[in-house]
Design an enzyme around this catalytic site. Structure first.
Site, PDB file in Angstrom:
ATOM      1  N   GLY A  83       0.735  -1.237  -0.056  1.00 54.70           N
ATOM      2  CA  GLY A  83      -0.203   0.003   0.083  1.00 54.70           C
ATOM      3  C   GLY A  83       0.854   1.045  -0.183  1.00 54.70           C
TER       4      GLY A  83
ATOM      5  N   ASP B 281      -2.741 -12.833  -2.343  1.00 48.05           N
ATOM      6  CA  ASP B 281      -2.364 -11.659  -2.589  1.00 48.05           C
ATOM      7  C   ASP B 281      -1.006 -11.325  -1.969  1.00 48.05           C
ATOM      8  OD1 ASP B 281      -3.244  -8.765  -2.868  1.00 48.05           O
ATOM      9  OD2 ASP B 281      -2.393  -8.484  -0.861  1.00 48.05           O
TER      10      ASP B 281
ATOM     11  N   LYS C 278       2.396 -10.095  -4.117  1.00 48.60           N
ATOM     12  CA  LYS C 278       3.555  -9.115  -3.556  1.00 48.60           C
ATOM     13  C   LYS C 278       4.896  -9.699  -3.246  1.00 48.60           C
ATOM     14  CE  LYS C 278      -0.254  -6.410  -1.465  1.00 48.60           C
ATOM     15  NZ  LYS C 278      -1.091  -6.250  -0.403  1.00 48.60           N
TER      16      LYS C 278
HETATM   17  P1  NDP Z   1     -12.735  -1.007  -6.252  1.00 49.24           P
HETATM   18  O1  NDP Z   1     -13.342  -2.494  -6.618  1.00 49.24           O
HETATM   19  O2  NDP Z   1     -12.919  -0.363  -5.017  1.00 49.24           O
HETATM   20  O3  NDP Z   1     -12.825  -0.144  -7.426  1.00 49.24           O
HETATM   21  C1  NDP Z   1     -12.645  -0.924  -8.681  1.00 49.24           C
HETATM   22  C2  NDP Z   1     -13.018   0.138  -9.972  1.00 49.24           C
HETATM   23  O4  NDP Z   1     -13.010  -0.335 -11.099  1.00 49.24           O
HETATM   24  C3  NDP Z   1     -14.758   0.602  -9.752  1.00 49.24           C
HETATM   25  O5  NDP Z   1     -14.506   2.046 -10.092  1.00 49.24           O
HETATM   26  C4  NDP Z   1     -15.068  -0.227 -10.738  1.00 49.24           C
HETATM   27  O6  NDP Z   1     -16.273   0.520 -11.379  1.00 49.24           O
HETATM   28  C5  NDP Z   1     -14.124  -0.227 -11.882  1.00 49.24           C
HETATM   29  N1  NDP Z   1     -13.736  -1.551 -12.806  1.00 49.24           N
HETATM   30  C6  NDP Z   1     -13.870  -2.526 -12.211  1.00 49.24           C
HETATM   31  N2  NDP Z   1     -13.741  -3.249 -13.194  1.00 49.24           N
HETATM   32  C7  NDP Z   1     -13.989  -2.594 -14.737  1.00 49.24           C
HETATM   33  C8  NDP Z   1     -14.312  -2.863 -15.997  1.00 49.24           C
HETATM   34  N3  NDP Z   1     -13.974  -4.126 -16.344  1.00 49.24           N
HETATM   35  N4  NDP Z   1     -14.213  -1.799 -16.748  1.00 49.24           N
HETATM   36  C9  NDP Z   1     -14.451  -0.575 -16.090  1.00 49.24           C
HETATM   37  N5  NDP Z   1     -14.177  -0.101 -14.735  1.00 49.24           N
HETATM   38  C10 NDP Z   1     -14.129  -1.276 -13.964  1.00 49.24           C
HETATM   39  O7  NDP Z   1     -11.143  -1.578  -5.950  1.00 49.24           O
HETATM   40  P2  NDP Z   1      -9.899  -0.892  -5.298  1.00 49.24           P
HETATM   41  O8  NDP Z   1     -10.029   0.588  -5.603  1.00 49.24           O
HETATM   42  O9  NDP Z   1     -10.013  -1.498  -3.734  1.00 49.24           O
HETATM   43  O10 NDP Z   1      -8.493  -1.514  -6.156  1.00 49.24           O
HETATM   44  C11 NDP Z   1      -8.315  -1.207  -7.312  1.00 49.24           C
HETATM   45  C12 NDP Z   1      -6.737  -1.914  -7.502  1.00 49.24           C
HETATM   46  O11 NDP Z   1      -6.041  -1.527  -6.591  1.00 49.24           O
HETATM   47  C13 NDP Z   1      -6.915  -3.528  -7.488  1.00 49.24           C
HETATM   48  O12 NDP Z   1      -5.879  -3.706  -8.496  1.00 49.24           O
HETATM   49  C14 NDP Z   1      -6.453  -3.562  -6.209  1.00 49.24           C
HETATM   50  O13 NDP Z   1      -5.736  -5.103  -5.933  1.00 49.24           O
HETATM   51  C15 NDP Z   1      -5.310  -2.514  -5.810  1.00 49.24           C
HETATM   52  N6  NDP Z   1      -5.070  -2.381  -4.431  1.00 49.24           N
HETATM   53  C16 NDP Z   1      -5.999  -1.921  -3.707  1.00 49.24           C
HETATM   54  C17 NDP Z   1      -5.843  -1.407  -2.204  1.00 49.24           C
HETATM   55  C18 NDP Z   1      -6.800  -1.322  -1.427  1.00 49.24           C
HETATM   56  O14 NDP Z   1      -6.716  -0.981  -0.289  1.00 49.24           O
HETATM   57  N7  NDP Z   1      -8.187  -1.205  -1.716  1.00 49.24           N
HETATM   58  C19 NDP Z   1      -4.590  -1.270  -1.806  1.00 49.24           C
HETATM   59  C20 NDP Z   1      -3.671  -1.594  -3.149  1.00 49.24           C
HETATM   60  C21 NDP Z   1      -3.835  -2.084  -4.275  1.00 49.24           C
HETATM   61  P3  NDP Z   1     -17.570   0.815 -10.635  1.00 49.24           P
HETATM   62  O15 NDP Z   1     -17.349   1.730  -9.638  1.00 49.24           O
HETATM   63  O16 NDP Z   1     -18.497   1.553 -11.469  1.00 49.24           O
HETATM   64  O17 NDP Z   1     -18.160  -0.648  -9.897  1.00 49.24           O
HETATM   65  N1  HSE Z   2      -6.285  -6.657  -0.297  1.00 46.51           N
HETATM   66  C1  HSE Z   2      -4.935  -5.771   0.176  1.00 46.51           C
HETATM   67  C2  HSE Z   2      -4.615  -5.950   1.492  1.00 46.51           C
HETATM   68  C3  HSE Z   2      -5.098  -4.388  -0.544  1.00 46.51           C
HETATM   69  O1  HSE Z   2      -5.349  -6.369   2.097  1.00 46.51           O
HETATM   70  O2  HSE Z   2      -3.397  -5.840   1.876  1.00 46.51           O
HETATM   71  C4  HSE Z   2      -3.592  -3.910  -0.439  1.00 46.51           C
HETATM   72  O3  HSE Z   2      -2.742  -4.513  -1.406  1.00 46.51           O
END
Ligand code: NDP
Ligand code: HSE
Length: 434
Positions: free
Chosen positions: A134, A201, A205
């Protein structure tokens, strides 16, 4: 002041964090980057959804080409997750010469080789600080700050969801599923939370960290990976009595025989160690290197703003290096050298082990246990019996140095021999941490 136009693919937990951060710290960022960072377009699934940020200045589009073919977009940020659509988006952006920032560790661990090669070929940067731990700047630390060192090992608590669950279960009576639901509600978990609790996950990483640290490709599919779903509260309690806490520990380590061990497993860590103090969604990464010695980085490993902190750091890097993007694009983890990654290094590598046997409290059980361990040349360092009722007992012991292979074989033969045994578990003790 010049402005850089950014398009977001995905505006969920992390995407909204990026928009909020850019708004809140706009002035500091403008003076540090020398340009304004403006999000001008975004692609999401449902344009009607509430966004958790002010999106009034963002044009929502319904297809990737509306961004990839837009010459006004300077940088693309991929935050949709998954390994298919996200791959196509990043591939399209790199081919269009648009630098990419992503937080998508699953994609990079599973299909990163192709994308990093494309980044080199198109001389277009692909940055991913947010993909590991993160908000902790661990990619930059390895690629830049520790570049003069040989890495001996990296040990990390690098899944916020698992750490949140384990630390909440250790201090409360809450149930596993309820705590997982809390982690999901706070935006820590993956879209499919089994990726968190099954250790996948963390395996993504640690594969990326190992690739950078050891200059090799790590075949993610063969990383030794055990999650926390089967970890029982009695084991975390008993481990506590022996002076340990249990963490989901990711490890990349050069073994004495030269093999590269990459693993994720519930591991006992001495309560007095720094890694034991990392709680809730906090992450920490410890590196042992040949010049600096040990180093330790800790911070929030999941959640909206901590992750956005890393995404925006990459955006600023891209802006700062934009005159020299071709050279910048060459900083990648994938080197084709064979660094001796071994699928069974964990089982062959010596360590102390925690063993618990639940059995009917009958004469001969203890004798059979000690006999089997002695036959496998496994020496016991301490042992305690916990009677559960008049008929059942938990026998808990710590071994001296042995191998996972030896412990599994010995316990396997014991359970075949004795019908009195109900449960047998074993976990590694991280003896090498200091
Ligand atoms: P979310 O599920 O909160 O958000 C995903 C977003 O992508 C949403 O806005 C969704 O649209 C959009 N989306 C998903 N699929 C599609 C598609 N096929 N076409 C267009 N839009 C799409 O995910 P996060 O923000 O939590 O995570 C995003 C990335 O970051 C992931 O790869 C995750 O592993 C990574 N990550 C997350 C962390 C966390 O703490 N959450 C930390 C570190 C990395 P809609 O809103 O309309 O559904
Ligand atoms: N799902 C992940 C976690 C988000 O819990 O660490 C950050 O990569």
């Amino acid at each position: 002041m010049e402005a850089i136009n950014i398009a977001l693919f995905g505006l969920g937990t992390v995407g909204a964090g990026v928009v909020n951060l850019l708004q809140e710290n706009a002035n500091e960022l403008a003076s540090r980057a020398g340009v304004r960072l403006n999000v001008t377009k975004a692609l999401v699934r449902s344009a009607k959804k509430a966004r958790g940020c002010d999106s009034s200045h963002i044009a929502f589009v319904d297809n990737a080409d509306a961004i990839l073919n837009d010459e006004t977009i300077d940088v693309v940020v991929e935050l949709i997750g998954g390994t298919t659509d996200a791959f196509d988006i990043i591939e399209g952006a790199l081919k269009a010469g648009k630098p990419v920032v992503t937080a998508n560790k699953a994609l990079l661990a599973e299909r990163g080789t192709e994308l990093f090669a494309l980044s080199c070929e198109t001389k277009t940067p692909l940055l991913f600080e947010a993909a590991v731990a993160g908000g902790i700047p661990i990619i930059k630390t390895l690629q830049e700050g520790l570049v003069a060192n040989r890495i001996e090992w990296i040990a990390g608590v690098i899944n916020g969801t698992c750490n949140y669950i384990l630390s909440t279960l250790a201090r409360t009576d809450a149930e596993f599923d309820d705590v997982l639901a809390q982690a999901q509600a706070q935006g820590f978990a993956e879209a499919d939370p089994r990726a968190d609790i099954d250790g996948i996950d963390s395996a993504h990483k640690i594969s990326l960290l190992a690739a950078i640290a050891f200059g090799t490709q790590v075949d993610f599919a063969h990383v030794d990976c055990e999650g926390i779903a089967n970890l029982s509260r009695v084991d975390t309690d008993y481990a506590g009595d022996f002076g340990f806490c249990v963490k989901s520990l990711a490890l990349a380590r050069r073994c004495d025989n030269g093999e590269l061990l990459v693993s994720v497993s519930p591991t006992l860590i001495n309560k007095s160690h720094l890694l034991a103090s990392v709680s809730d969604e906090m992450n920490a990464v410890m590196c042992q290197t040949n010049m600096l010695g040990p180093s330790f980085s800790m911070g929030r490993g999941a959640g909206s703003l901590p992750t956005a902190s890393s995404v925006v750091a990459d955006l600023v890097d891209i802006v700062r290096h934009r005159e020299n993007a071709q050279r910048f694009a060459l900083i990648h983890p994938v080197v084709t050298a064979d660094a001796g990654f071994s699928e069974d290094a964990l089982a062959k590598n010596a360590s102390p082990y925690y063993v618990r046997l639940r059995a009917q409290d009958k004469p001969g059980v203890m004798a059979s246990l000690t006999q089997v361990l002695a036959g496998a040349k496994i020496s016991i360092s301490s042992m305690v019996q916990y009677p559960l009722d008049t008929q059942t007992v938990d026998i808990v012991l710590l071994t001296h140095m042995t191998t996972g292979q030896a412990v599994s074989q010995a316990l396997g033969s014991l359970s075949t021999k004795m019908s009195e045994i109900d449960e047998l578990v074993h976990y590694r003790v991280a003896d090498f941490l200091y």
